[in-house]
Write an enzyme that holds these catalytic residues in place. Structure first.
Site, mmCIF file in Angstrom:
data_model
loop_
_atom_site.group_PDB
_atom_site.id
_atom_site.type_symbol
_atom_site.label_atom_id
_atom_site.label_comp_id
_atom_site.label_asym_id
_atom_site.label_seq_id
_atom_site.Cartn_x
_atom_site.Cartn_y
_atom_site.Cartn_z
ATOM 1 N N GLY A 15 34.817 -20.362 0.926
ATOM 2 C CA GLY A 15 35.908 -20.728 1.834
ATOM 3 C C GLY A 15 36.287 -22.200 1.665
ATOM 4 O O GLY A 15 35.416 -23.044 1.485
ATOM 5 N N ARG A 76 36.290 -16.375 -4.070
ATOM 6 C CA ARG A 76 34.987 -15.714 -4.119
ATOM 7 C C ARG A 76 35.053 -14.849 -5.375
ATOM 8 O O ARG A 76 36.064 -14.193 -5.618
ATOM 9 C CB ARG A 76 34.768 -14.877 -2.868
ATOM 10 C CG ARG A 76 34.945 -15.743 -1.590
ATOM 11 C CD ARG A 76 34.353 -15.100 -0.371
ATOM 12 N NE ARG A 76 34.923 -15.676 0.844
ATOM 13 C CZ ARG A 76 34.402 -16.710 1.519
ATOM 14 N NH1 ARG A 76 33.301 -17.279 1.096
ATOM 15 N NH2 ARG A 76 34.971 -17.151 2.620
ATOM 16 N N ASP A 107 26.161 -21.934 0.611
ATOM 17 C CA ASP A 107 24.925 -21.369 0.055
ATOM 18 C C ASP A 107 25.173 -20.431 -1.122
ATOM 19 O O ASP A 107 24.456 -20.462 -2.117
ATOM 20 C CB ASP A 107 24.207 -20.548 1.145
ATOM 21 C CG ASP A 107 23.286 -21.423 1.984
ATOM 22 O OD1 ASP A 107 23.032 -22.568 1.591
ATOM 23 O OD2 ASP A 107 22.838 -20.930 3.040
ATOM 24 N N THR A 129 31.524 -26.466 3.596
ATOM 25 C CA THR A 129 31.826 -25.293 4.426
ATOM 26 C C THR A 129 32.044 -25.748 5.862
ATOM 27 O O THR A 129 31.337 -26.646 6.339
ATOM 28 C CB THR A 129 30.699 -24.239 4.396
ATOM 29 O OG1 THR A 129 30.945 -23.279 5.428
ATOM 30 C CG2 THR A 129 29.314 -24.825 4.635
ATOM 31 N N ASP A 131 31.232 -24.059 8.311
ATOM 32 C CA ASP A 131 30.264 -23.347 9.159
ATOM 33 C C ASP A 131 29.012 -24.156 9.531
ATOM 34 O O ASP A 131 28.296 -23.763 10.455
ATOM 35 C CB ASP A 131 29.799 -22.053 8.475
ATOM 36 C CG ASP A 131 30.953 -21.112 8.181
ATOM 37 O OD1 ASP A 131 31.974 -21.188 8.871
ATOM 38 O OD2 ASP A 131 30.822 -20.283 7.260
ATOM 39 N N ASP A 133 26.314 -24.160 8.067
ATOM 40 C CA ASP A 133 25.179 -23.234 7.994
ATOM 41 C C ASP A 133 24.324 -23.435 6.743
ATOM 42 O O ASP A 133 23.733 -22.485 6.228
ATOM 43 C CB ASP A 133 25.684 -21.779 8.074
ATOM 44 C CG ASP A 133 26.626 -21.440 6.930
ATOM 45 O OD1 ASP A 133 27.086 -22.367 6.231
ATOM 46 O OD2 ASP A 133 26.909 -20.250 6.737
ATOM 47 N N ARG A 175 31.012 -17.491 10.485
ATOM 48 C CA ARG A 175 30.332 -16.357 9.836
ATOM 49 C C ARG A 175 29.166 -15.899 10.708
ATOM 50 O O ARG A 175 29.382 -15.577 11.852
ATOM 51 C CB ARG A 175 29.879 -16.743 8.428
ATOM 52 C CG ARG A 175 29.815 -15.538 7.508
ATOM 53 C CD ARG A 175 29.173 -15.849 6.195
ATOM 54 N NE ARG A 175 29.941 -16.772 5.395
ATOM 55 C CZ ARG A 175 30.382 -16.519 4.174
ATOM 56 N NH1 ARG A 175 30.157 -15.366 3.616
ATOM 57 N NH2 ARG A 175 31.054 -17.423 3.498
#
Ligand code: ADP
Ligand code: F6P
Length: 324
Positions: A15, A76, A107, A129, A131, A133, A175
């Protein structure tokens, strides 16, 4: 002796995130300053497989530091998950004279970077990202802009929610991770924050909390719901039926990924881009740049991917305590 790097490739993958352009600009200009050539690989690993590779100079990254998205495009790429795709990618690096590569992504993108490093291409990952995360780092490129964008949108929803004395569910991205939700919960003073890492599906408790709030004189009830939980529209319908309080759901969606990066995203992405070039010049490979405990550091990608990240429980409890 470390292999001398002559040409660096840079790509963005997964993303998009605001600040990726600042990172690209930094990689390009820091490398050229050191006499290294730079090639831009377009559309993530897709472009590596399909040879969509362009020469970059200092002017090709002019006027981008303030722009959201990524000038290299992103994607992606299923094909890169296979050994054949990875071999084509590594062969194309060789054909284009790329002996070092900077991968900006999450990741998943780092797993791809690992494969390139195994194939002999010196590879460095930058955490990109919205996120947040990625376990090895307290900061990811794009998170700061995304939470600020979401926070401003939620402030607007609060205005109308209060005026109509409604309950509002606002679904934010992330996500499977609840970091955007948690930060918005605190920043927007939400009455409830639903995180995939914490939510026990006890909707009755949520309903009771809304009714209690109304009895205490609260004029609105803001619920920040993380994408990893989802189902905001159905939740709103059930809450309205159970409480009799008008309830609306808003899914913020892709607006959280766009927009001009904040100062923090521009500065940190710039530092990380130049740091990646330094690592490549030192002959390093299979590393990821991170921001940990107040400093820019780097980790082995294998170690970084094995790390686990937890939601900050103090912040989670505080988000509830401060909105009572
Ligand atoms: P993010 O990088 O934001 O986590 P994804 O998980 O979608 O996003 O991963 C981005 C891309 O990285 C994937 O489309 C794929 O091309 C590549 N990738 C992900 N996992 C692997 C893997 N195990 N091996 C090789 N490449 C991978
Ligand atoms: O990783 C960033 C992110 O925006 C997540 O928050 C979201 O789950 C996902 O990407 C959406 O991906 P796509 O752009 O493929 O719909």
């Amino acid at each position: 002796m470390a292999k001398e790097i002559k040409t660096i490739g840079v790509l963005t993958s997964g993303g998009d995130a605001p600040g990726m352009n600042a990172a690209i600009r930094s990689v390009v200009r820091a490398a050229i300053e050191k006499g290294i050539k730079v090639k831009g690989i377009q559309k993530g690993y897709n472009g590596l497989i399909n040879n969509e590779i362009i020469d970059m100079d200092k002017r090709s990254v002019a006027d981008i530091i303030q722009r959201g998205g990524t000038i290299l495009y992103t994607a992606r790429c299923m094909e890169f998950m296979s050994p054949e795709g990875q071999k084509t990618g590594a062969d194309n690096c060789l054909k284009n004279g790329i002996d070092g590569i900077v991968v900006i992504g999450g990741d998943g993108s780092f797993r791809g970077a690992q494969k390139l490093a195994e194939a002999g291409v010196n590879t460095i990952g930058l955490p990109g990202t919205i996120d947040l995360d990625i376990a090895c780092t307290d900061y990811t490129i794009g998170f700061d802009t995304a939470v600020n964008t979401a926070m401003e949108a939620i402030d607007k929803i609060r205005d109308t929610s209060t005026s109509h004395e409604r309950c509002s569910i606002i679904e934010v991205m992330g996500r499977n991770a609840g970091y955007i939700a948690l930060w918005c919960g605190l920043a927007n003073g939400a009455e409830d924050v639903l995180l995939p890492e914490r939510y026990d599906n006890d909707e009755q408790a949520l309903i009771n909390h809304i009714i209690e709030g109304r009895k205490k004189g609260k004029k609105h009830h803001l619920i920040i719901n993380a994408e990893g939980i989802g189902h905001s529209t159905g939740m709103a319908r059930r809450i309205e039926a159970a409480t009799g309080i008008e309830t609306r759901a808003t899914i913020l969606g892709y607006m959280q990924r766009g927009g001009s990066p904040t100062c923090k995203d521009r500065v940190y992405a710039s530092v990380m881009g130049a740091y990646a070039v330094d690592l490549l010049c030192e002959g390093k490979s299979n590393r990821v740049v991170a921001y940990k405990d107040g400093a820019f550091v780097d980790y082995d990608i294998d170690e970084a991917l094995a790390m686990k990240k937890e939601i900050d429980n103090y912040q989670f409890l505080l988000s509830s305590l401060l909105s009572r």
